[in-house]
Design a protein around this motif. Sequence first.
Motif, PDB file in Angstrom:
ATOM      1  N   VAL A 151      -1.060 -17.325   2.515  1.00 44.26           N
ATOM      2  CA  VAL A 151      -1.822 -16.155   2.946  1.00 44.26           C
ATOM      3  C   VAL A 151      -0.918 -14.928   2.933  1.00 44.26           C
ATOM      4  O   VAL A 151       0.293 -15.025   3.152  1.00 44.26           O
ATOM      5  CB  VAL A 151      -2.411 -16.384   4.363  1.00 44.26           C
ATOM      6  N   THR A 152      -1.514 -13.786   2.646  1.00 44.20           N
ATOM      7  CA  THR A 152      -0.843 -12.500   2.779  1.00 44.20           C
ATOM      8  C   THR A 152      -1.878 -11.486   3.248  1.00 44.20           C
ATOM      9  O   THR A 152      -3.084 -11.692   3.056  1.00 44.20           O
ATOM     10  CB  THR A 152      -0.208 -12.052   1.446  1.00 44.20           C
ATOM     11  N   HIS A 153      -1.424 -10.416   3.875  1.00 41.74           N
ATOM     12  CA  HIS A 153      -2.345  -9.382   4.345  1.00 41.74           C
ATOM     13  C   HIS A 153      -2.277  -8.214   3.382  1.00 41.74           C
ATOM     14  O   HIS A 153      -1.243  -7.559   3.258  1.00 41.74           O
ATOM     15  CB  HIS A 153      -1.995  -8.938   5.767  1.00 41.74           C
ATOM     16  N   ALA A 154      -3.369  -7.979   2.645  1.00 44.16           N
ATOM     17  CA  ALA A 154      -3.396  -6.929   1.631  1.00 44.16           C
ATOM     18  C   ALA A 154      -4.834  -6.497   1.388  1.00 44.16           C
ATOM     19  O   ALA A 154      -5.776  -7.255   1.631  1.00 44.16           O
ATOM     20  CB  ALA A 154      -2.780  -7.429   0.320  1.00 44.16           C
ATOM     21  N   ARG A 155      -5.006  -5.290   0.901  1.00 41.73           N
ATOM     22  CA  ARG A 155      -6.326  -4.753   0.568  1.00 41.73           C
ATOM     23  C   ARG A 155      -7.274  -4.804   1.767  1.00 41.73           C
ATOM     24  O   ARG A 155      -8.482  -4.987   1.622  1.00 41.73           O
ATOM     25  CB  ARG A 155      -6.930  -5.502  -0.618  1.00 41.73           C
ATOM     26  N   GLY A 156      -6.710  -4.661   2.977  1.00 41.02           N
ATOM     27  CA  GLY A 156      -7.516  -4.651   4.181  1.00 41.02           C
ATOM     28  C   GLY A 156      -8.075  -5.984   4.595  1.00 41.02           C
ATOM     29  O   GLY A 156      -9.011  -6.055   5.409  1.00 41.02           O
ATOM     30  N   ALA A 157      -7.505  -7.072   4.075  1.00 40.58           N
ATOM     31  CA  ALA A 157      -8.015  -8.407   4.379  1.00 40.58           C
ATOM     32  C   ALA A 157      -6.891  -9.422   4.328  1.00 40.58           C
ATOM     33  O   ALA A 157      -5.799  -9.150   3.825  1.00 40.58           O
ATOM     34  CB  ALA A 157      -9.123  -8.792   3.385  1.00 40.58           C
ATOM     35  N   ALA A 158      -7.165 -10.602   4.870  1.00 38.58           N
ATOM     36  CA  ALA A 158      -6.254 -11.730   4.691  1.00 38.58           C
ATOM     37  C   ALA A 158      -6.591 -12.375   3.351  1.00 38.58           C
ATOM     38  O   ALA A 158      -7.727 -12.805   3.127  1.00 38.58           O
ATOM     39  CB  ALA A 158      -6.424 -12.728   5.823  1.00 38.58           C
ATOM     40  N   GLN A 159      -5.627 -12.411   2.459  1.00 41.29           N
ATOM     41  CA  GLN A 159      -5.828 -12.977   1.122  1.00 41.29           C
ATOM     42  C   GLN A 159      -5.279 -14.410   1.116  1.00 41.29           C
ATOM     43  O   GLN A 159      -4.083 -14.624   1.276  1.00 41.29           O
ATOM     44  CB  GLN A 159      -5.100 -12.131   0.076  1.00 41.29           C
ATOM     45  N   VAL A 160      -6.173 -15.373   0.941  1.00 43.75           N
ATOM     46  CA  VAL A 160      -5.798 -16.792   1.006  1.00 43.75           C
ATOM     47  C   VAL A 160      -5.884 -17.395  -0.391  1.00 43.75           C
ATOM     48  O   VAL A 160      -6.917 -17.293  -1.059  1.00 43.75           O
ATOM     49  CB  VAL A 160      -6.728 -17.562   1.966  1.00 43.75           C
ATOM     50  N   VAL A 161      -4.799 -18.032  -0.832  1.00 41.65           N
ATOM     51  CA  VAL A 161      -4.778 -18.622  -2.168  1.00 41.65           C
ATOM     52  C   VAL A 161      -5.046 -20.121  -2.089  1.00 41.65           C
ATOM     53  O   VAL A 161      -4.624 -20.815  -1.173  1.00 41.65           O
ATOM     54  CB  VAL A 161      -3.430 -18.350  -2.878  1.00 41.65           C
ATOM     55  N   GLN A 162      -5.767 -20.583  -3.091  1.00 36.54           N
ATOM     56  CA  GLN A 162      -6.186 -21.979  -3.218  1.00 36.54           C
ATOM     57  C   GLN A 162      -5.200 -22.702  -4.132  1.00 36.54           C
ATOM     58  O   GLN A 162      -4.939 -22.259  -5.241  1.00 36.54           O
ATOM     59  CB  GLN A 162      -7.592 -21.948  -3.833  1.00 36.54           C
ATOM     60  N   GLY A 163      -4.642 -23.817  -3.653  1.00 36.95           N
ATOM     61  CA  GLY A 163      -3.597 -24.481  -4.422  1.00 36.95           C
ATOM     62  C   GLY A 163      -4.030 -25.658  -5.272  1.00 36.95           C
ATOM     63  O   GLY A 163      -3.341 -26.029  -6.214  1.00 36.95           O
ATOM     64  N   HIS A 164      -5.166 -26.296  -4.931  1.00 35.23           N
ATOM     65  CA  HIS A 164      -5.619 -27.491  -5.654  1.00 35.23           C
ATOM     66  C   HIS A 164      -4.521 -28.557  -5.726  1.00 35.23           C
ATOM     67  O   HIS A 164      -4.344 -29.224  -6.755  1.00 35.23           O
ATOM     68  CB  HIS A 164      -6.064 -27.137  -7.069  1.00 35.23           C
ATOM     69  N   ILE A 165      -3.781 -28.702  -4.628  1.00 41.67           N
ATOM     70  CA  ILE A 165      -2.644 -29.618  -4.634  1.00 41.67           C
ATOM     71  C   ILE A 165      -3.072 -31.070  -4.805  1.00 41.67           C
ATOM     72  O   ILE A 165      -2.294 -31.919  -5.261  1.00 41.67           O
ATOM     73  CB  ILE A 165      -1.820 -29.434  -3.338  1.00 41.67           C
ATOM     74  N   SER A 166      -4.309 -31.392  -4.472  1.00 36.32           N
ATOM     75  CA  SER A 166      -4.780 -32.773  -4.649  1.00 36.32           C
ATOM     76  C   SER A 166      -4.711 -33.198  -6.116  1.00 36.32           C
ATOM     77  O   SER A 166      -4.563 -34.390  -6.415  1.00 36.32           O
ATOM     78  CB  SER A 166      -6.216 -32.920  -4.130  1.00 36.32           C
ATOM     79  N   TYR A 167      -4.800 -32.232  -7.034  1.00 38.57           N
ATOM     80  CA  TYR A 167      -4.733 -32.558  -8.460  1.00 38.57           C
ATOM     81  C   TYR A 167      -3.304 -32.862  -8.903  1.00 38.57           C
ATOM     82  O   TYR A 167      -3.075 -33.306 -10.019  1.00 38.57           O
ATOM     83  CB  TYR A 167      -5.302 -31.406  -9.290  1.00 38.57           C
ATOM     84  N   VAL A 168      -2.352 -32.613  -8.019  1.00 37.86           N
ATOM     85  CA  VAL A 168      -0.958 -32.980  -8.275  1.00 37.86           C
ATOM     86  C   VAL A 168      -0.620 -34.293  -7.593  1.00 37.86           C
ATOM     87  O   VAL A 168       0.065 -35.156  -8.169  1.00 37.86           O
ATOM     88  CB  VAL A 168      -0.010 -31.867  -7.764  1.00 37.86           C
ATOM     89  N   LEU A 169      -1.132 -34.488  -6.367  1.00 39.84           N
ATOM     90  CA  LEU A 169      -0.746 -35.634  -5.551  1.00 39.84           C
ATOM     91  C   LEU A 169      -1.632 -36.860  -5.757  1.00 39.84           C
ATOM     92  O   LEU A 169      -1.165 -37.987  -5.591  1.00 39.84           O
ATOM     93  CB  LEU A 169      -0.766 -35.233  -4.069  1.00 39.84           C
ATOM     94  N   ASN A 170      -2.896 -36.665  -6.077  1.00 36.34           N
ATOM     95  CA  ASN A 170      -3.844 -37.783  -6.211  1.00 36.34           C
ATOM     96  C   ASN A 170      -3.820 -38.316  -7.635  1.00 36.34           C
ATOM     97  O   ASN A 170      -4.201 -37.605  -8.581  1.00 36.34           O
ATOM     98  CB  ASN A 170      -5.249 -37.308  -5.842  1.00 36.34           C
TER      99      ASN A 170
END
Length: 299
Positions: free
Chosen positions: A257-276
């Motif tokens: 997460v980062t705070h930018a553009r007046g909002a909390a910007q949350v990035v999606q990692g799709h880490i299950s496609y690496v671990l599963n």
Amino acid sequence: MLRIWAALAGTAMLVGEPTATVADRRVFPESITSTPDGALIVGGTATGALYRAGPRETVLTRWTAPAPGAPSGIFGVLADPARDTLWACRTGIPPGQTPTAIVRYRLSTGEALRSAPFPGGGFCNDLTLDRQGVVYATDIGRGRVIRMVPGQAPVEWIADPLLAGADGIVVHRGRVLVNSVRSGKLIAIPIAGDRPGTPAELALSRSLQRPDGMRLAGRDTLLVVEGVGRLASIDLSSKPPLRVTTLADGLVEPVGVTHARGAAQVVQGHISYVLNPELRGKDPGAHGIFAIPFKEPKR
């Protein structure tokens, strides 16, 4: 659907599609950072490249190639506009079995400037810095924090059983705050010159579940994503137990997460496609970035 909690009204709003996406597939970002003008930057754990969107852009395109001779994956990323620097954690895949380092880029151009290996190996997961430009980085594999003074080599600052699974990290009012993705704890480590004080768990109004990336929004508000699909804020100025507020629920594999553009910007990692193993090699679709409405509280 993404559920956003309206703290004042006590109701929830529904938000549909992400407001930004990463152009390439199978990037698997683990962290996100931003600049004061609203540019967004993520790194690819699978590609070793950085991806960037300008202040008014909604697609993060490949900005840099992997640095020659450096481990392949980028994990934590942190912009330092005052020093025209972007800091990043680099490590090979699989993590912990190949060299890991703190890498410095020129923020204005993306040029790789320096790679500083972790002492004794490990797994650089995320990083932060203080006002003097001293970098603190978590070693998630060995439960420690690494410290790097500008112009010097990184050194082990502290290792402690309380730091097992050390993940997100920030500097707040003379102390380093670290969360543990394993225990869900938030740990405070006083900064005593170049040495650490005694680490201590901070009492919270509710427990964190698989906390990952976290960043300050304002002086005393901590934004933290939880692997169970939540974004939370922690009021660091409140009396113990510190007040934890759920800002969003139903996120899909949030990692940073980062705070930018007046909002909390949350990035999606799709880490299950690496671990599963059942998902490994399949296309996860676009990595989304969700803008969660959030205003810095007035103090």
